[in-house]
Design a protein around this motif. Sequence first.
Motif, mmCIF file in Angstrom:
data_model
loop_
_atom_site.group_PDB
_atom_site.id
_atom_site.type_symbol
_atom_site.label_atom_id
_atom_site.label_comp_id
_atom_site.label_asym_id
_atom_site.label_seq_id
_atom_site.Cartn_x
_atom_site.Cartn_y
_atom_site.Cartn_z
ATOM 1 N N PHE A 224 0.770 -1.175 0.120
ATOM 2 C CA PHE A 224 0.010 0.024 -0.044
ATOM 3 C C PHE A 224 0.779 1.164 -0.129
ATOM 4 O O PHE A 224 0.639 2.298 -0.759
ATOM 5 N N GLN A 225 1.773 1.302 0.829
ATOM 6 C CA GLN A 225 2.810 2.447 0.980
ATOM 7 C C GLN A 225 3.354 2.704 -0.417
ATOM 8 O O GLN A 225 3.699 4.185 -0.620
ATOM 9 N N GLU A 226 4.158 1.822 -1.097
ATOM 10 C CA GLU A 226 4.687 1.823 -2.150
ATOM 11 C C GLU A 226 3.740 2.521 -3.217
ATOM 12 O O GLU A 226 4.152 3.309 -4.173
ATOM 13 N N ALA A 227 2.275 1.950 -3.465
ATOM 14 C CA ALA A 227 1.561 2.243 -4.277
ATOM 15 C C ALA A 227 1.285 3.750 -4.034
ATOM 16 O O ALA A 227 0.995 4.656 -4.820
ATOM 17 N N PHE A 228 0.883 4.106 -2.848
ATOM 18 C CA PHE A 228 0.401 5.490 -2.476
ATOM 19 C C PHE A 228 1.702 6.545 -2.837
ATOM 20 O O PHE A 228 1.185 7.706 -3.407
ATOM 21 N N ASP A 229 2.769 6.244 -2.424
ATOM 22 C CA ASP A 229 3.923 7.108 -2.889
ATOM 23 C C ASP A 229 4.048 7.143 -4.209
ATOM 24 O O ASP A 229 4.287 8.347 -4.702
ATOM 25 N N LYS A 230 3.522 6.425 -5.204
ATOM 26 C CA LYS A 230 3.746 6.580 -6.742
ATOM 27 C C LYS A 230 2.210 7.234 -6.916
ATOM 28 O O LYS A 230 2.145 7.334 -8.181
ATOM 29 N N ARG A 231 1.397 7.311 -6.311
ATOM 30 C CA ARG A 231 0.125 7.901 -6.586
ATOM 31 C C ARG A 231 -0.709 7.048 -7.491
ATOM 32 O O ARG A 231 -1.538 7.389 -8.049
ATOM 33 N N PHE A 233 -3.249 5.022 -7.151
ATOM 34 C CA PHE A 233 -4.527 4.841 -6.082
ATOM 35 C C PHE A 233 -5.138 3.618 -5.996
ATOM 36 O O PHE A 233 -5.736 3.016 -5.267
ATOM 37 N N ASP A 234 -5.189 3.023 -7.568
ATOM 38 C CA ASP A 234 -5.983 1.781 -7.781
ATOM 39 C C ASP A 234 -5.507 0.875 -6.988
ATOM 40 O O ASP A 234 -6.061 0.050 -6.417
ATOM 41 N N SER A 235 -4.069 0.557 -7.004
ATOM 42 C CA SER A 235 -3.342 -0.511 -6.554
ATOM 43 C C SER A 235 -3.372 -0.410 -4.820
ATOM 44 O O SER A 235 -3.397 -1.281 -4.150
ATOM 45 N N ALA A 236 -3.180 1.009 -4.490
ATOM 46 C CA ALA A 236 -3.400 1.317 -3.147
ATOM 47 C C ALA A 236 -4.701 0.702 -2.598
ATOM 48 O O ALA A 236 -4.732 0.009 -1.355
ATOM 49 N N VAL A 237 -5.713 0.969 -3.304
ATOM 50 C CA VAL A 237 -7.051 0.646 -2.716
ATOM 51 C C VAL A 237 -7.296 -0.791 -2.708
ATOM 52 O O VAL A 237 -7.792 -1.538 -1.746
ATOM 53 N N GLU A 238 -6.697 -1.532 -3.817
ATOM 54 C CA GLU A 238 -6.693 -2.911 -3.545
ATOM 55 C C GLU A 238 -5.859 -3.398 -2.400
ATOM 56 O O GLU A 238 -6.077 -4.475 -1.886
ATOM 57 N N ALA A 239 -4.809 -2.960 -2.081
ATOM 58 C CA ALA A 239 -3.990 -3.353 -1.261
ATOM 59 C C ALA A 239 -4.744 -3.351 0.218
ATOM 60 O O ALA A 239 -4.644 -4.252 1.004
ATOM 61 N N THR A 240 -5.465 -2.243 0.509
ATOM 62 C CA THR A 240 -6.065 -2.206 1.609
ATOM 63 C C THR A 240 -7.573 -3.302 1.538
ATOM 64 O O THR A 240 -7.684 -3.894 2.709
#
Length: 257
Positions: A224-231, A233-240
């Motif tokens: 999540f942190q890696e995806a969020f840092d790269k903006r 957000f689709d991958s960040a949401v799926e990580a959550t």
Amino acid sequence: MWHRSGLIRLHLARIAGRVRRPPQPPAPTATFSTSTSASSSFHHNLGPFLDSSKVPPSRSLSNQAGSDGVGGECWSCGSKGAFLSCGSCRSVQPVDPAVDYFQIFGLGYDVKDTNLEGKYKDWQKKLHPDLVHSKSEKERDFAAGQSALVIEAYRTLSKPLPRALYLLQLEGIHVDEEKTINDPELLMEMMEIREAVSEAGDSQTLKKIQSQVKSKLETWSKSFQEAFDKRDFDSAVEATQRMRYYERAMEETVKKL
């Protein structure tokens, strides 16, 4: 399946060695709802692992993870830079809705190596209503609001999933917590873990299961942190969404310990 301790140990070793790469970001219109009878059967048996984790309402986004530059003029003595409480006269300040949880503790997303609990206790020593009982009614009201805010912030940031969801909320991104993941491998893993927890007869076995689940949760928290840092957000949401499964599994082991 999972009826003997030897098989439990073997399966836990298999889980520990199976680290999946973070998924490719889904298309903006992609959904994770179940659409097959097999998937529905998986979700029907997952039970409490699908419960939603709640987070507080969104606050204003801060690009700085710290209190530098945060704070205004103290209402009591006029000193500049008063933040939650005044550093000069120690008066508790009114709640500022523009202050986010990360600013309160001077932290970024990764709070693993920081003394979050210690910072929380330090704030409560300054803000707890019982410590300002001799002050004016106005300041007592300020203290009640600030103390509640710090408690809320601590509860949110102390766990990876609500912390991640809150960070997304600060970006104005809503996560549908009722959406499930159509991944048979993940769903089967959750069913096996749940059965292992149910059949575990001693605390040592439960702690082994808990350790493996925690490792998986940390892996997806990093994703999540890696995806969020790269903006991304689709991958960040799926990580959550994946983190939610492992966090619920953690809670089940804690309940039985």
